[in-house]
Each structure stands twice: as structure tokens, then as C-alpha cells.
Design an enzyme around this catalytic site. Structure first.
Site, PDB file in Angstrom:
ATOM      1  N   LYS A   1      -5.791   7.665  -5.105  1.00  0.00           N
ATOM      2  CA  LYS A   1      -5.161   7.411  -6.407  1.00  0.00           C
ATOM      3  C   LYS A   1      -6.099   7.051  -7.573  1.00  0.00           C
ATOM      4  CE  LYS A   1      -0.433   6.836  -5.013  1.00  0.00           C
ATOM      5  NZ  LYS A   1      -0.065   6.547  -3.621  1.00  0.00           N
TER       6      LYS A   1
ATOM      7  N   ASP B   1      -5.417   1.875   5.046  1.00  0.00           N
ATOM      8  CA  ASP B   1      -5.071   2.824   3.992  1.00  0.00           C
ATOM      9  C   ASP B   1      -5.001   2.052   2.676  1.00  0.00           C
ATOM     10  OD1 ASP B   1      -3.944   4.569   2.200  1.00  0.00           O
ATOM     11  OD2 ASP B   1      -2.284   5.196   3.492  1.00  0.00           O
TER      12      ASP B   1
ATOM     13  N   PHE C   1       3.798   3.731   4.228  1.00  0.00           N
ATOM     14  CA  PHE C   1       3.764   5.040   3.568  1.00  0.00           C
ATOM     15  C   PHE C   1       2.324   5.545   3.598  1.00  0.00           C
ATOM     16  CE2 PHE C   1       3.126   8.029   0.162  1.00  0.00           C
ATOM     17  CZ  PHE C   1       4.191   8.888   0.342  1.00  0.00           C
TER      18      PHE C   1
HETATM   19  C1  LIG Z   1       0.279   7.514  -2.507  1.00  0.00           C
HETATM   20  C2  LIG Z   1      -0.145   7.097  -1.152  1.00  0.00           C
HETATM   21  C3  LIG Z   1      -0.571   8.047  -0.187  1.00  0.00           C
HETATM   22  C4  LIG Z   1      -0.493   9.525  -0.425  1.00  0.00           C
HETATM   23  O1  LIG Z   1      -1.324   9.931  -1.476  1.00  0.00           O
HETATM   24  P1  LIG Z   1      -1.134  11.403  -2.118  1.00  0.00           P
HETATM   25  O2  LIG Z   1      -2.290  11.521  -3.053  1.00  0.00           O
HETATM   26  O3  LIG Z   1       0.201  11.417  -2.802  1.00  0.00           O
HETATM   27  O4  LIG Z   1      -1.178  12.380  -1.011  1.00  0.00           O
HETATM   28  C5  LIG Z   1      -1.037   7.580   1.027  1.00  0.00           C
HETATM   29  N1  LIG Z   1      -1.106   6.262   1.283  1.00  0.00           N
HETATM   30  C6  LIG Z   1      -0.708   5.317   0.398  1.00  0.00           C
HETATM   31  C7  LIG Z   1      -0.819   3.874   0.747  1.00  0.00           C
HETATM   32  C8  LIG Z   1      -0.199   5.711  -0.845  1.00  0.00           C
HETATM   33  O5  LIG Z   1       0.205   4.793  -1.718  1.00  0.00           O
END
Ligand SMILES: *Cc1c(COP(=O)(O)O)cnc(C)c1O
Length: 388
Positions: free
Chosen positions: A250, A221, A136
């Protein structure tokens, strides 16, 4: 059973979220409160955001002070808050430079653009980006194209081209997929939305070696697993592998919107003036909040707390199913059960505890890094009741 407060029955907001029938009006520490004053134990940290709990006094103070001083000046000029934050993130990581934006998806977009520009600037035709099953990376078109989940992608085709998916933990498939056409491998060292999945060192080493073989960039990520959640500042610091590029968001600003891309010297210059930008990115208020978050993680030794409390949580979950995770990022795939979503509901309505489900059998826990032994106990006792 909670009932949806009446003012939300014909909400003016687009119904793109399946929200729970509860309204929160206040937060403090580990708890959120509804309008009646009922307290809910937050074992999810606003989806990995409120890592210092709700309204941490030092973060609130930094925001208030900065809000009275300077809200925004644009990226045509320098501000001290962003510079300080960039310096600190670089200092505590493999990276040499930082770029700021406003969300996780935006950080991933910037990383994708950096990788393609890196190849482009070198006169290379390599454009392919290798991603992993159940990843994701966000909801914008580039990040979504890197998110190989049929239900999330299908309504929005055609997607951005040039992404190839390999199976989880299949080091050989990954090695084969990375060829002369590849400019990057993008993966979460610990998958979050995909059910909390910790990649083996072997898989990460294979990714590093494959990238080095063809001159592709390794992008981690850590939007969810970064900033202390796993007991180290960055999740990959548990492994022998360093990426070239790292995405963060986050938890970084403790509740305000922020995203960041960290990059090693050899590729950071790929984003030349004019190649990329973000109007609000690096705004002084979010950066002041993030500086306060880093201060608190250091001064309250929260990496150590995340390690110890994470071990306590994992031990409590082991009898319930297969547990995966590191520190305070834990998932449990319940043995012989497919009612994880009902359990989440029961935890909310009967035990006033917030957790979530990543699929029909997996529960996910992302409690604030300052959780105490009692908070972990209360949540795991509630869960055992909810399961019987
Ligand atoms: C939540 C998340 C995203 C996206 O972040 P947003 O601030 O909602 O755009 C991307 N990568 C990972 C691993 C995430 O958990």
C-alpha cells in the site's frame, strides 16, 4: 446529496466495487477534488496508500525524473532504484533480503510460496499455514485462502488447501494449531479490514514461540499497518516480536503500485532462481517513488507526527465508542449503533470527508501521516455532527 455523474450510469467497468457517487479528478495534500472543484478531506489515504497525501511534490518529482530515464528493463538485469530500496528496507528492519512485486496480494502470495519452499527445500512435508479469524490478506487465490471470511471465499471454492484458522487473541489455540505439519503462521500484527484490531503482545509472543518450536516461519502482513502508519516504520516494532518474513505494499510507493517481501537470511534463499517471479516487480519508477517516500518520512519526522496526531484522533474518538489502533491507524466501534455505513455516506456528502466502515458498527481512519491538528479537528467535528 451527491448524484452519480451521468457518464458512469452505464459504466463499461465491471461492477465489482460498490462505489460512492463521486468522481475525483485531482488530489493535493490532504484533499481530493471533484470536477466542480469541491474539496474532500481524505482521512483514508486512498485506503492506506497516499500516506504522504496526494501528489507529494518530492514523490512526483522522483517519478517524473525516473520516467524520463528508465521505465522498465525486466528482472533479467539489475537496476539501481530497486537495489537502493532493498538496501534501505533491510537496513531499517530485522530482514536481510527483499523481493519486489506489484501489490499486497502478490506480496502475500510470494510469502506463502517462500514458506512452503522453505519446508520443501529442507525435505520436510510441512505445508500447513495457520491464519487468524477476520484476517485479510488479499484477493488472489492463495491470499484469499488465507483470508477466513465466508462472504469473500464462498464464491471461489475450492480454495488452496492447507490453511487452518484460529480465533483472535487465543494464544492457546494458536499454540495447539502449530504442529509438525506447519510451515508458517501468517497474521497482521494490527488487522485492518477486520475492523482495526491490535493483537496483544502475548498472542504475538505465542506465535513466535510456536513457530520456533517446530521450525515454521512467522510471517507478518504489514501491507496496511507498515511504512510509518502506526508511528514506527513497521507496526511490529511496537512489540517484542520479530517475524521471519514481512509483507509490504500500500503506502510504500506513495500511490504507485508496489509490493515487497522482506525476509531474514535463514529463509530468504528458499526462493531459488526459477521458483518465483514478477514481470513488473521492482520496476525503477515504483522503486524511485518508494525511495522518495522513505526520504520524506525521515526528513519530515512523520513517525513522530503519526504518533502525536494518532493520539489526538484516538482521544477525539473515545467518547463515540470503543477505539482501537496505533498511530494514524484507528478504528472506533460505535456504541449502540449499526449505521456505520450511513455515517460514512453522510461524512462524504455533507461534510466532504472520506472515511470508511469495516462493518455495520466500525469506522476506520487512515489519514495521511502529515495530517495537522486542524485536519484531525475538522474530521472529528464533522463526525460528531454526522452522528447526531
Ligand atoms: C490491502 C491488503 C492486502 C491486499 O493488498 P492488494 O494490494 O489489494 O492486493 C493484503 N493484506 C493486507 C493486510 C491489506 O490491508
Amino acid at each position: 446529496m451527491n448524484e452519480l455523474p451521468s457518464q458512469y450510469q452505464h459504466s463499461a467497468q465491471i461492477a465489482n466495487y460498490a462505489r460512492f457517487p463521486v468522481e475525483f479528478v485531482r488530489g493535493e495534500g490532504m484533499y481530493l477534488y471533484d470536477a466542480e472543484g469541491t474539496a474532500y478531506l481524505d482521512m483514508l489515504s486512498g485506503l492506506g496508500v497516499n500516506s504522504l497525501g496526494h501528489c507529494h511534490p518530492q514523490v512526483v518529482e522522483a517519478i517524473q525524473r525516473q520516467a524520463k530515464t528508465l521505465l522498465h528493463s525486466s528482472n533479467l538485469y539489475w537496476t539501481p532504484q530497486a537495489e537502493r530500496l532493498a538496501g534501505r528496507l533491510v537496513e531499517m528492519s530485522f530482514a536481510d533480503k527483499a523481493f519486489f512485486c506489484n501489490s499486497g496480494a502478490e506480496a502475500v502470495e510470494a510469502a506463502i510460496k517462500l514458506a512452503r519452499a522453505h519446508a520443501y527445500n529442507a525435505g520436510s512435508a510441512a505445508r500447513k499455514i495457520v491464519v487468524v479469524e477476520r484476517a485479510f490478506h488479499g484477493r488472489t487465490m492463495g491470499a484469499l485462502s488465507a483470508t477466513p471470511q465466508e462472504d469473500k471465499q464462498a464464491p471461489f471454492a475450492p480454495l488452496v488447501s492447507g490453511f487452518q484458522t484460529v480465533a483472535r487473541d487465543d494464544a492457546q489455540a494458536l499454540t495447539l494449531a502449530v504442529d509438525e505439519q506447519t510451515c508458517a503462521v501468517l497474521l497482521e500484527p494490527i488487522q485492518g479490514e477486520g475492523g482495526v484490531h491490535v493483537f496483544s503482545d502475548e498472542f504475538l509472543v505465542a506465535a513466535r514461540e510456536a513457530c520456533d518450536r517446530v521450525g515454521a516461519l512467522l510471517i507478518f502482513d504489514e501491507v496496511q499497518c507498515g511504512i510509518g502508519r502506526t508511528g514506527k516504520m513497521f507496526a511490529h516494532q511496537h512489540t517484542p516480536v520479530e517475524p521471519d518474513v514481512l509483507t509490504l505494499a500500500k503506502a510504500l510507493a506513495g500511490g504507485l503500485p508496489i509490493g515487497a517481501v522482506l525476509a531474514a537470511e535463514h529463509c530468504s534463499a528458499a526462493l531459488k532462481p526459477g521458483f518465483h517471479g514478477s514481470t513488473f516487480g521492482g520496476n525503477p519508477v515504483s522503486c524511485a517513488a518508494a525511495n522518495a517516500v522513505l526520504d520524506v518520512i525521515e526528513s519530515e519526522d512523520l513517525l513522530q507526527n503519526a504518533t502525536v496526531r494518532g493520539a489526538q484522533l484516538a482521544t477525539a474518538l473515545v467518547p463515540l465508542g470503543q477505539v482501537q489502533g496505533r498511530g494514524l491507524m484507528q478504528g472506533v466501534t460505535l456504541t449502540n449503533r449499526t449505521d456505520a455505513r450511513e455515517i460514512v455516506n453522510k461524512m462524504l456528502t455533507e461534510h466532504h470527508t472520506l472515511i470508511n466502515a469495516t462493518d455495520d458498527s466500525t469506522l476506520r481512519f487512515l489519514p495521511p501521516l502529515l495530517a495537522t491538528p486542524q485536519h484531525i479537528d475538522v474530521a472529528s467535528t464533522g463526525l460528531r455532527h454526522a452522528l447526531t
